[in-house]
Design an enzyme around this catalytic site. Structure first.
Site, PDB file in Angstrom:
ATOM      1  N   ARG A   2       3.978  -2.789  -9.668  1.00  0.00           N
ATOM      2  CA  ARG A   2       5.042  -1.938 -10.182  1.00  0.00           C
ATOM      3  C   ARG A   2       5.198  -2.156 -11.670  1.00  0.00           C
ATOM      4  O   ARG A   2       6.263  -2.023 -12.221  1.00  0.00           O
ATOM      5  CB  ARG A   2       6.387  -2.232  -9.515  1.00  0.00           C
ATOM      6  CG  ARG A   2       6.261  -2.449  -8.070  1.00  0.00           C
ATOM      7  CD  ARG A   2       6.601  -1.235  -7.256  1.00  0.00           C
ATOM      8  NE  ARG A   2       6.556  -1.692  -5.878  1.00  0.00           N
ATOM      9  CZ  ARG A   2       7.581  -2.277  -5.296  1.00  0.00           C
ATOM     10  NH1 ARG A   2       8.717  -2.388  -5.920  1.00  0.00           N
ATOM     11  NH2 ARG A   2       7.463  -2.702  -4.074  1.00  0.00           N
ATOM     12  N   ARG A   6      10.002   1.676 -13.158  1.00  0.00           N
ATOM     13  CA  ARG A   6      11.056   2.361 -13.896  1.00  0.00           C
ATOM     14  C   ARG A   6      11.434   1.723 -15.216  1.00  0.00           C
ATOM     15  O   ARG A   6      12.210   2.269 -15.964  1.00  0.00           O
ATOM     16  CB  ARG A   6      12.273   2.499 -12.991  1.00  0.00           C
ATOM     17  CG  ARG A   6      12.031   3.552 -11.949  1.00  0.00           C
ATOM     18  CD  ARG A   6      12.715   3.254 -10.659  1.00  0.00           C
ATOM     19  NE  ARG A   6      12.066   2.148  -9.982  1.00  0.00           N
ATOM     20  CZ  ARG A   6      12.317   1.811  -8.733  1.00  0.00           C
ATOM     21  NH1 ARG A   6      13.198   2.467  -8.052  1.00  0.00           N
ATOM     22  NH2 ARG A   6      11.676   0.800  -8.176  1.00  0.00           N
ATOM     23  N   ARG A  15       8.124  10.780 -14.674  1.00  0.00           N
ATOM     24  CA  ARG A  15       8.788  10.886 -13.369  1.00  0.00           C
ATOM     25  C   ARG A  15       9.954  11.861 -13.365  1.00  0.00           C
ATOM     26  O   ARG A  15      10.368  12.357 -12.316  1.00  0.00           O
ATOM     27  CB  ARG A  15       9.245   9.499 -12.912  1.00  0.00           C
ATOM     28  CG  ARG A  15       8.193   8.733 -12.164  1.00  0.00           C
ATOM     29  CD  ARG A  15       7.990   9.217 -10.734  1.00  0.00           C
ATOM     30  NE  ARG A  15       9.037   8.695  -9.864  1.00  0.00           N
ATOM     31  CZ  ARG A  15      10.019   9.404  -9.345  1.00  0.00           C
ATOM     32  NH1 ARG A  15      10.113  10.691  -9.600  1.00  0.00           N
ATOM     33  NH2 ARG A  15      10.927   8.848  -8.572  1.00  0.00           N
ATOM     34  N   ASP A  51      -0.064   3.811  -4.580  1.00  0.00           N
ATOM     35  CA  ASP A  51       0.901   3.087  -3.759  1.00  0.00           C
ATOM     36  C   ASP A  51       0.257   2.669  -2.457  1.00  0.00           C
ATOM     37  O   ASP A  51      -0.635   3.356  -1.948  1.00  0.00           O
ATOM     38  CB  ASP A  51       2.135   3.935  -3.460  1.00  0.00           C
ATOM     39  CG  ASP A  51       3.269   3.038  -2.965  1.00  0.00           C
ATOM     40  OD1 ASP A  51       3.883   2.347  -3.791  1.00  0.00           O
ATOM     41  OD2 ASP A  51       3.497   2.989  -1.745  1.00  0.00           O
ATOM     42  N   TYR A 128       5.489  -1.572   7.844  1.00  0.00           N
ATOM     43  CA  TYR A 128       6.100  -0.314   7.385  1.00  0.00           C
ATOM     44  C   TYR A 128       6.081   0.739   8.486  1.00  0.00           C
ATOM     45  O   TYR A 128       7.040   1.480   8.670  1.00  0.00           O
ATOM     46  CB  TYR A 128       5.383   0.215   6.134  1.00  0.00           C
ATOM     47  CG  TYR A 128       5.936  -0.372   4.861  1.00  0.00           C
ATOM     48  CD1 TYR A 128       7.201  -0.007   4.405  1.00  0.00           C
ATOM     49  CD2 TYR A 128       5.211  -1.292   4.124  1.00  0.00           C
ATOM     50  CE1 TYR A 128       7.719  -0.553   3.241  1.00  0.00           C
ATOM     51  CE2 TYR A 128       5.727  -1.841   2.963  1.00  0.00           C
ATOM     52  CZ  TYR A 128       6.989  -1.465   2.516  1.00  0.00           C
ATOM     53  OH  TYR A 128       7.510  -2.000   1.387  1.00  0.00           O
TER      54      TYR A 128
HETATM   55  O1  CP3 Z   1       2.340  -1.545 -10.996  1.00  0.00           O
HETATM   56  C1  CP3 Z   1       2.168  -0.390 -10.696  1.00  0.00           C
HETATM   57  O2  CP3 Z   1       2.960   0.523 -10.923  1.00  0.00           O
HETATM   58  C2  CP3 Z   1       0.862  -0.108 -10.028  1.00  0.00           C
HETATM   59  C3  CP3 Z   1       0.965   0.723  -8.870  1.00  0.00           C
HETATM   60  C4  CP3 Z   1       1.731   0.197  -7.692  1.00  0.00           C
HETATM   61  C5  CP3 Z   1       2.913   0.808  -7.174  1.00  0.00           C
HETATM   62  N1  CP3 Z   1       3.204   0.224  -5.980  1.00  0.00           N
HETATM   63  C6  CP3 Z   1       3.641   1.931  -7.788  1.00  0.00           C
HETATM   64  C7  CP3 Z   1       5.021   2.220  -7.366  1.00  0.00           C
HETATM   65  C8  CP3 Z   1       1.409  -0.832  -6.849  1.00  0.00           C
HETATM   66  C9  CP3 Z   1       0.303  -1.870  -6.990  1.00  0.00           C
HETATM   67  C10 CP3 Z   1       2.322  -0.785  -5.747  1.00  0.00           C
HETATM   68  C11 CP3 Z   1       2.224  -1.671  -4.579  1.00  0.00           C
HETATM   69  C12 CP3 Z   1       3.265  -1.588  -3.560  1.00  0.00           C
HETATM   70  N2  CP3 Z   1       3.875  -0.478  -3.053  1.00  0.00           N
HETATM   71  C13 CP3 Z   1       3.728  -2.690  -2.834  1.00  0.00           C
HETATM   72  C14 CP3 Z   1       3.205  -4.087  -2.988  1.00  0.00           C
HETATM   73  C15 CP3 Z   1       3.783  -4.765  -4.162  1.00  0.00           C
HETATM   74  C16 CP3 Z   1       4.996  -5.508  -3.847  1.00  0.00           C
HETATM   75  O3  CP3 Z   1       5.996  -5.296  -4.538  1.00  0.00           O
HETATM   76  O4  CP3 Z   1       4.938  -6.346  -2.944  1.00  0.00           O
HETATM   77  C17 CP3 Z   1       4.701  -2.235  -1.925  1.00  0.00           C
HETATM   78  C18 CP3 Z   1       5.493  -3.081  -0.975  1.00  0.00           C
HETATM   79  C19 CP3 Z   1       4.761  -0.829  -2.059  1.00  0.00           C
HETATM   80  C20 CP3 Z   1       5.611   0.114  -1.277  1.00  0.00           C
HETATM   81  C21 CP3 Z   1       6.643   0.740  -2.136  1.00  0.00           C
HETATM   82  N3  CP3 Z   1       6.377   1.671  -3.122  1.00  0.00           N
HETATM   83  C22 CP3 Z   1       8.031   0.516  -2.131  1.00  0.00           C
HETATM   84  C23 CP3 Z   1       8.737  -0.480  -1.222  1.00  0.00           C
HETATM   85  C24 CP3 Z   1       8.589   1.346  -3.120  1.00  0.00           C
HETATM   86  C25 CP3 Z   1      10.037   1.576  -3.446  1.00  0.00           C
HETATM   87  C26 CP3 Z   1      10.499   0.488  -4.328  1.00  0.00           C
HETATM   88  C27 CP3 Z   1      11.886   0.689  -4.855  1.00  0.00           C
HETATM   89  O5  CP3 Z   1      12.332  -0.290  -5.462  1.00  0.00           O
HETATM   90  O6  CP3 Z   1      12.496   1.736  -4.692  1.00  0.00           O
HETATM   91  C28 CP3 Z   1       7.530   2.027  -3.753  1.00  0.00           C
HETATM   92  C29 CP3 Z   1       7.656   2.961  -4.871  1.00  0.00           C
HETATM   93  C30 CP3 Z   1       6.817   2.679  -6.089  1.00  0.00           C
HETATM   94  N4  CP3 Z   1       5.507   2.285  -6.077  1.00  0.00           N
HETATM   95  C31 CP3 Z   1       7.214   2.867  -7.456  1.00  0.00           C
HETATM   96  C32 CP3 Z   1       6.091   2.605  -8.254  1.00  0.00           C
HETATM   97  C33 CP3 Z   1       5.961   2.748  -9.732  1.00  0.00           C
HETATM   98  C34 CP3 Z   1       8.594   3.350  -7.915  1.00  0.00           C
HETATM   99  C35 CP3 Z   1       8.605   4.821  -7.751  1.00  0.00           C
HETATM  100  C36 CP3 Z   1       9.588   5.510  -8.616  1.00  0.00           C
HETATM  101  O7  CP3 Z   1      10.785   5.537  -8.261  1.00  0.00           O
HETATM  102  O8  CP3 Z   1       9.179   6.065  -9.636  1.00  0.00           O
END
Ligand code: CP3
Length: 320
Positions: A2, A6, A15, A51, A128
């Site tokens: 992530r 944000r 976004r 993701d 999930y």
């Molecule tokens: O760093 C990066 O941005 C690279 C891409 C990346 C994302 N997710 C983008 C993302 C990577 C490597 C992930 C992995 C991911 N996705 C994980 C493993 C990492 C970890 O934290 O353990 C998990 C559990 C997910 C599943 C996921 N995706 C969740 C639980 C969420 C919501 C999180 C929240 O706080 O609301 C996402 C959304 C997500 N994935 C965002 C991004 C940039 C935020 C989306 C947004 O609102 O713009």
């Protein structure tokens, strides 16, 4: 992890115009987000913008990202027979947009910057699917694996058959290394990990093209880090609940280690960040095979200047 989330202004601007899922499906925008993040932060590697839940759609599940509740998965599994309803995934066909994003990102990144592809580990993906989204207790997944071991096995095997070609496809498209995210595996006991998760993580890691570095990521794995490392991986990622030096001793010096700054520290002062980073580098003793990283993803309210400062200070303190 992530990193482009944000807290980066450029990401928020993109976004504001496109939903998260549409962004993930647009290879040009994915490349732009990943390359901008790497360049802005000055990080030594870039991670693909994607993701780990995208693979759930071709399995036949509904996937939505909501503002407040995070991801919501529909059409999931309640009964053992539901496992048979899930499709076999052919990533070349259904996740081609991810491979295109890898290609575009590789093309636009500086040649000396490695690109990390990734996927969810079987346990975390199954969690999930069974929970229908994020969970605090993980009761449904744990209850299912305990009471329906044969359906659990079928589900995990189906996920393995999807994840292996998905990661190999990313490698073919240009990923230099891959990271397997077992984000929620810390909810398991050591015995549960060995029985219900380890065999499938091992199967995925053994299925990855030989010669490719694999970062095996988990959080809360302190109680069973030896087992977690045994599942495989060139590099084992640890969070801040363990000391890096002790974790490394337990994993063995034959493997690399990634970690393990507490993401919360980045909300504090630059001098607090420096102290914490210094402590970790001291524990790593300059040994080869340490990838400095956070133990988990960057928190949304993190000031970007603090992340940039961290990258600079780690470079400065670890230069030889
Ligand atoms: O760093 C990066 O941005 C690279 C891409 C990346 C994302 N997710 C983008 C993302 C990577 C490597 C992930 C992995 C991911 N996705 C994980 C493993 C990492 C970890 O934290 O353990 C998990 C559990 C997910 C599943 C996921 N995706 C969740 C639980 C969420 C919501 C999180 C929240 O706080 O609301 C996402 C959304 C997500 N994935 C965002 C991004 C940039 C935020 C989306 C947004 O609102 O713009």
């Amino acid at each position: 992890m992530r990193q482009a989330g944000r807290y980066i202004k450029e990401y928020r601007e993109i976004r504001a115009k496109v939903s998260f899922l549409d962004l993930c499906k647009d290879p040009n925008l994915c490349a732009e987000v990943a390359v901008t993040a790497q360049e802005k932060l000055g990080a030594d590697a870039a991670i693909l913008f994607s993701d780990l839940l995208l693979i759930l759609e071709p399995l036949g599940l509904g996937l939505q990202y909501t503002e407040n509740k995070g991801p919501v998965i529909t059409g999931g599994i309640t009964f053992p027979k539901d496992v048979d309803r899930l499709f076999e995934v052919d990533p070349e066909e259904s996740l081609d947009y991810v491979f295109k994003a890898v290609k575009k990102t590789r093309k636009h990144l500086a040649p000396e910057i490695p690109l990390i592809g990734f996927a969810g580990a079987p346990f975390t993906l199954a969690a999930y699917i069974l929970e229908g989204g994020s969970s605090r207790t993980f009761l449904k997944v744990r209850q299912f694996m305990h009471t329906e071991p044969s359906a659990w096995h079928g589900l995990m095997e189906k996920i393995c058959r999807a994840v292996i070609p998905y990661l190999n496809g990313q490698i073919r498209a240009g990923a230099d290394a891959v990271q397997l995210f077992d984000s929620w595996v810390g909810c398991l006991s050591p015995e549960e990990y060995r029985t219900y998760a380890l065999p499938y993580s091992r199967e995925v890691i053994e299925g990855i093209k030989k010669g490719t570095s694999v970062i095996h990521f988990g959080t809360g794995t302190g109680p069973f880090i030896e087992d977690f490392a045994e599942a495989g991986g060139t590099v084992i990622s640890v969070d801040h609940h363990v000391r890096l030096d002790q974790a490394w001793d337990r994993i063995g010096s034959g493997k690399g280690i990634q970690g393990n700054l507490d993401p919360e520290i980045l909300l504090e002062s630059v001098s607090a960040i420096r102290r914490a980073a210094k402590k970790i580098l001291k524990q790593a003793e300059g040994r080869p095979g340490h990838i400095f990283n956070l133990g988990h993803g960057v928190l949304p309210k993190t000031p970007i200047d603090h992340v940039i400062a961290l990258v600079e200070m780690v470079h400065e303190m670890s230069s030889r």
